[in-house]
Design a protein around this motif. Structure first.
Motif: not given
Length: 254
Positions: A52, A250-251
């Motif tokens: 990611w 991360d998202v």
């Protein structure tokens, strides 16, 4: 350099330092089972961060100019990172073979320090992208990667300092050696930032190179350790937990 960037590149080092400080509060090592769980979580964090935070941005950087072939720079950089760490591992193994016995503290510290290089590079390259205006990388995403690596570094610092103390090394010296294993990370980050400023077109290669190096460490060193003794649900669950933690960071922050 922006103060936020400086703080960001030292976050992983702080994780190692906090882990090494466990030597002041614990009398011996974690024990095999807790150590495998912590290593599994760390391996999951590394794998998710590689995807990611590094590979996907590397592909996105080339999407407009290369279209369906945007994966090529990422693939090339990724394989270069794999080969780089493979050669470092062979160097360490050769030094051990020349000694004809178990590695001493110096070789152990060398091995850990070399394996921390890609983590420093990874943090450095995302902050370089942020500094030089790469739209695919945000301040939150860079901070998420730094925090994820710090989570991975916490057990690493403890796993170094605690066995050293159990083997007869003083607490302060064990702490300093555990901390020193992560000192290469902010140095590597700063060097990578400086280099990236000169070769911005190489950013996709640098991102994926760091990803390849991190994946090599995960597959060659960490996964065999957590799977030691055969199939284990604990290994799968701890790896999955680390992967989900880093993915969520991360998202959510990116």
């Amino acid at each position: 350099m922006d103060i936020g960037v400086i703080e960001g590149i030292f976050i992983p080092f702080a994780g190692t330092t906090l882990g090494a400080a466990c030597v002041f509060f614990m009398k011996k090592s974690f024990g095999k089972t807790p150590e495998r769980i912590l290593t599994g979580i760390a391996a999951g964090v590394m794998a998710a961060a590689s995807v990611w935070s590094l590979i996907i941005p590397a592909v996105d950087l080339c999407a407009d100019s290369m279209g369906q072939w945007a994966f090529l720079p990422a693939a090339a950089g990724f394989m270069a990172g794999i080969v780089f760490l493979m050669l470092l591992d062979r160097l360490i193994n050769r030094l051990n073979e020349q000694r004809g016995k178990s590695p001493d503290k110096t070789l152990m510290m060398l091995a850990v320090t070399l394996h921390n290089i890609p983590e420093g590079m990874a943090v450095g390259v995302v902050y370089a992208g942020l500094l030089y205006g790469t739209s695919e990388i945000t301040a939150a995403a860079a901070a998420a990667l730094a925090l994820g690596i710090a989570i991975q570094n916490f057990p690493e610092g403890a796993i170094i300092s605690l066995p050293l103390h159990a083997g007869g090394t003083g607490k302060i010296r064990s702490f300093l050696l555990g901390t020193a294993s992560g000192a290469v990370e902010p140095i590597g980050a700063l060097v990578t930032i400086a280099a990236a400023g000169l070769i911005i077109p190489a950013m996709p290669y640098l991102l994926s190179f760091a990803a390849g190096a991190m994946i090599y460490v995960t597959v060659a060193d960490m996964i065999p350790e957590i799977a030691e003794g055969g199939h284990s649900d604990m290994a799968a669950l701890s790896f999955s937990a680390g992967f989900v933690i880093m993915m969520a960071l991360d998202v959510a922050l990116g």
